[in-house]
Motif scaffolding. Structure first.
Motif, PDB file in Angstrom:
ATOM      1  N   ASP A 153      -6.051  10.162   7.304  1.00 13.58           N
ATOM      2  CA  ASP A 153      -5.437  11.467   7.524  1.00 13.58           C
ATOM      3  C   ASP A 153      -4.460  11.847   6.408  1.00 13.58           C
ATOM      4  O   ASP A 153      -3.810  12.882   6.476  1.00 13.58           O
ATOM      5  CB  ASP A 153      -4.728  11.511   8.885  1.00 13.58           C
ATOM      6  N   GLY A 154      -4.351  11.011   5.360  1.00 15.72           N
ATOM      7  CA  GLY A 154      -3.471  11.312   4.239  1.00 15.72           C
ATOM      8  C   GLY A 154      -2.071  10.768   4.397  1.00 15.72           C
ATOM      9  O   GLY A 154      -1.235  10.954   3.506  1.00 15.72           O
ATOM     10  N   ASN A 155      -1.791  10.081   5.503  1.00 17.30           N
ATOM     11  CA  ASN A 155      -0.464   9.510   5.739  1.00 17.30           C
ATOM     12  C   ASN A 155      -0.493   7.995   5.611  1.00 17.30           C
ATOM     13  O   ASN A 155      -1.537   7.367   5.771  1.00 17.30           O
ATOM     14  CB  ASN A 155       0.050   9.876   7.137  1.00 17.30           C
ATOM     15  N   CYS A 156       0.672   7.426   5.353  1.00 16.62           N
ATOM     16  CA  CYS A 156       0.871   5.976   5.402  1.00 16.62           C
ATOM     17  C   CYS A 156       1.884   5.694   6.499  1.00 16.62           C
ATOM     18  O   CYS A 156       2.825   6.460   6.688  1.00 16.62           O
ATOM     19  CB  CYS A 156       1.382   5.448   4.067  1.00 16.62           C
ATOM     20  N   TYR A 157       1.692   4.593   7.215  1.00 16.68           N
ATOM     21  CA  TYR A 157       2.537   4.256   8.357  1.00 16.68           C
ATOM     22  C   TYR A 157       3.165   2.883   8.139  1.00 16.68           C
ATOM     23  O   TYR A 157       2.460   1.915   7.860  1.00 16.68           O
ATOM     24  CB  TYR A 157       1.717   4.245   9.649  1.00 16.68           C
ATOM     25  N   SER A 158       4.500   2.816   8.271  1.00 13.48           N
ATOM     26  CA  SER A 158       5.221   1.539   8.179  1.00 13.48           C
ATOM     27  C   SER A 158       5.465   1.015   9.582  1.00 13.48           C
ATOM     28  O   SER A 158       5.984   1.737  10.442  1.00 13.48           O
ATOM     29  CB  SER A 158       6.566   1.715   7.477  1.00 13.48           C
ATOM     30  N   TYR A 159       5.097  -0.256   9.811  1.00 12.70           N
ATOM     31  CA  TYR A 159       5.261  -0.879  11.123  1.00 12.70           C
ATOM     32  C   TYR A 159       6.103  -2.139  11.006  1.00 12.70           C
ATOM     33  O   TYR A 159       6.017  -2.870  10.018  1.00 12.70           O
ATOM     34  CB  TYR A 159       3.903  -1.264  11.725  1.00 12.70           C
ATOM     35  N   ASP A 160       6.899  -2.369  12.038  1.00 18.33           N
ATOM     36  CA  ASP A 160       7.542  -3.661  12.217  1.00 18.33           C
ATOM     37  C   ASP A 160       6.542  -4.550  12.954  1.00 18.33           C
ATOM     38  O   ASP A 160       5.999  -4.151  13.987  1.00 18.33           O
ATOM     39  CB  ASP A 160       8.829  -3.501  13.043  1.00 18.33           C
ATOM     40  N   THR A 161       6.280  -5.743  12.423  1.00 20.14           N
ATOM     41  CA  THR A 161       5.245  -6.598  13.007  1.00 20.14           C
ATOM     42  C   THR A 161       5.575  -7.037  14.425  1.00 20.14           C
ATOM     43  O   THR A 161       4.696  -7.457  15.167  1.00 20.14           O
ATOM     44  CB  THR A 161       5.025  -7.845  12.135  1.00 20.14           C
ATOM     45  N   ARG A 162       6.849  -6.929  14.818  1.00 21.82           N
ATOM     46  CA  ARG A 162       7.219  -7.320  16.173  1.00 21.82           C
ATOM     47  C   ARG A 162       7.017  -6.203  17.187  1.00 21.82           C
ATOM     48  O   ARG A 162       7.058  -6.432  18.384  1.00 21.82           O
ATOM     49  CB  ARG A 162       8.692  -7.755  16.198  1.00 21.82           C
ATOM     50  N   LYS A 163       6.796  -4.970  16.680  1.00 24.57           N
ATOM     51  CA  LYS A 163       6.639  -3.827  17.585  1.00 24.57           C
ATOM     52  C   LYS A 163       5.606  -2.878  16.967  1.00 24.57           C
ATOM     53  O   LYS A 163       5.952  -1.978  16.201  1.00 24.57           O
ATOM     54  CB  LYS A 163       7.975  -3.113  17.787  1.00 24.57           C
ATOM     55  N   LEU A 164       4.355  -3.095  17.321  1.00 29.82           N
ATOM     56  CA  LEU A 164       3.270  -2.349  16.690  1.00 29.82           C
ATOM     57  C   LEU A 164       2.872  -1.087  17.440  1.00 29.82           C
ATOM     58  O   LEU A 164       1.910  -0.423  17.049  1.00 29.82           O
ATOM     59  CB  LEU A 164       2.047  -3.262  16.534  1.00 29.82           C
ATOM     60  N   ASP A 165       3.584  -0.765  18.514  1.00 28.67           N
ATOM     61  CA  ASP A 165       3.212   0.428  19.273  1.00 28.67           C
ATOM     62  C   ASP A 165       3.834   1.702  18.707  1.00 28.67           C
ATOM     63  O   ASP A 165       3.482   2.796  19.155  1.00 28.67           O
ATOM     64  CB  ASP A 165       3.606   0.258  20.741  1.00 28.67           C
ATOM     65  N   GLU A 166       4.729   1.580  17.739  1.00 26.72           N
ATOM     66  CA  GLU A 166       5.366   2.766  17.157  1.00 26.72           C
ATOM     67  C   GLU A 166       5.678   2.520  15.696  1.00 26.72           C
ATOM     68  O   GLU A 166       6.206   1.483  15.315  1.00 26.72           O
ATOM     69  CB  GLU A 166       6.655   3.097  17.913  1.00 26.72           C
ATOM     70  N   ALA A 167       5.331   3.492  14.854  1.00 26.56           N
ATOM     71  CA  ALA A 167       5.602   3.383  13.422  1.00 26.56           C
ATOM     72  C   ALA A 167       7.080   3.605  13.145  1.00 26.56           C
ATOM     73  O   ALA A 167       7.711   4.465  13.768  1.00 26.56           O
ATOM     74  CB  ALA A 167       4.768   4.397  12.651  1.00 26.56           C
TER      75      ALA A 167
END
Length: 200
Positions: free
Chosen positions: A15-29
């Motif tokens: 979709d043209g976006n990049c998402y940063s995630y915390d590996t301990r909480k993958l349900d929200e960027a």
């Protein structure tokens, strides 16, 4: 007591976006990095970990701060084709991009940085100019100049079209929610969009 180290992962999406995630909480960027108008093909972090570079099908290379929502630099040329891979150099001074036209291109990681030997007087001058820009960055005239980037016409048109479509979708959701029973329609924020799947 030392602060816990957060392990972050970055996801490129079509979709043209990049998402940063915390590996301990993958349900929200933690952060959504926008500006590309087509699928993002590759991501690479700088050796410092404070910024990353992306390559996209829209034929551009962009540099982002690790916590910035929009790109701070954009690189493109007239004959440049779709970017399939990007890589920081070992010292973080350069970015290498591989394109569909079978060429490798070398870019400066800091576009305005002067290459070669810098005399002490020149270094002081550059530091002074950076301090002035940092001090007055809140002024509209200064921020407009600092944020201005030349874009190819197709990318400029596509970004304007995406902005219009996003506004139309937002208005449509607001009207649907206003004319429905309370609580019957819920909107999901972009950060909670499920682009990854956890497998036990």
């Amino acid at each position: 007591m030392a602060a816990p180290v957060r392990k972050m992962i970055m996801m490129a999406n079509e979709d043209g976006n990049c998402y940063s995630y915390d590996t301990r909480k993958l349900d929200e960027a933690k952060c959504v990095h926008k500006d590309h108008v087509s699928a993002v093909m590759d991501i690479d972090y700088s050796p410092t970990g404070r910024e990353f570079v992306t390559g996209s099908y829209d034929r551009t290379v962009r540099l982002f701060q690790f916590n910035g929502g929009h790109s701070k630099e954009i690189y493109h040329t007239k004959r440049m084709q779709r970017v399939f891979c990007v890589k920081f150099s070992g010292d973080g001074s350069y970015v290498i991009s591989g394109n569909d036209d079978t060429n490798l291109r070398l870019w400066k990681a800091k576009a305005s940085e002067q290459l070669g030997v810098i005399l002490p007087r020149e270094r002081k001058k550059h530091e002074y100019h950076e301090a002035i820009k940092k001090r007055y960055k809140h002024l509209p005239e200064v921020s407009r100049i600092a944020k201005h980037r030349h874009l190819p016409r197709p990318i400029y048109k596509a970004s304007k079209l995406m902005h219009v479509m996003a506004n139309a979708k937002r208005r449509k959701e607001q009207k649907r929610k206003a004319h429905s029973a309370p609580g019957s329609i819920t909107t999901q924020p972009l950060r909670r969009r499920r682009i990854i799947k956890e497998v036990e």
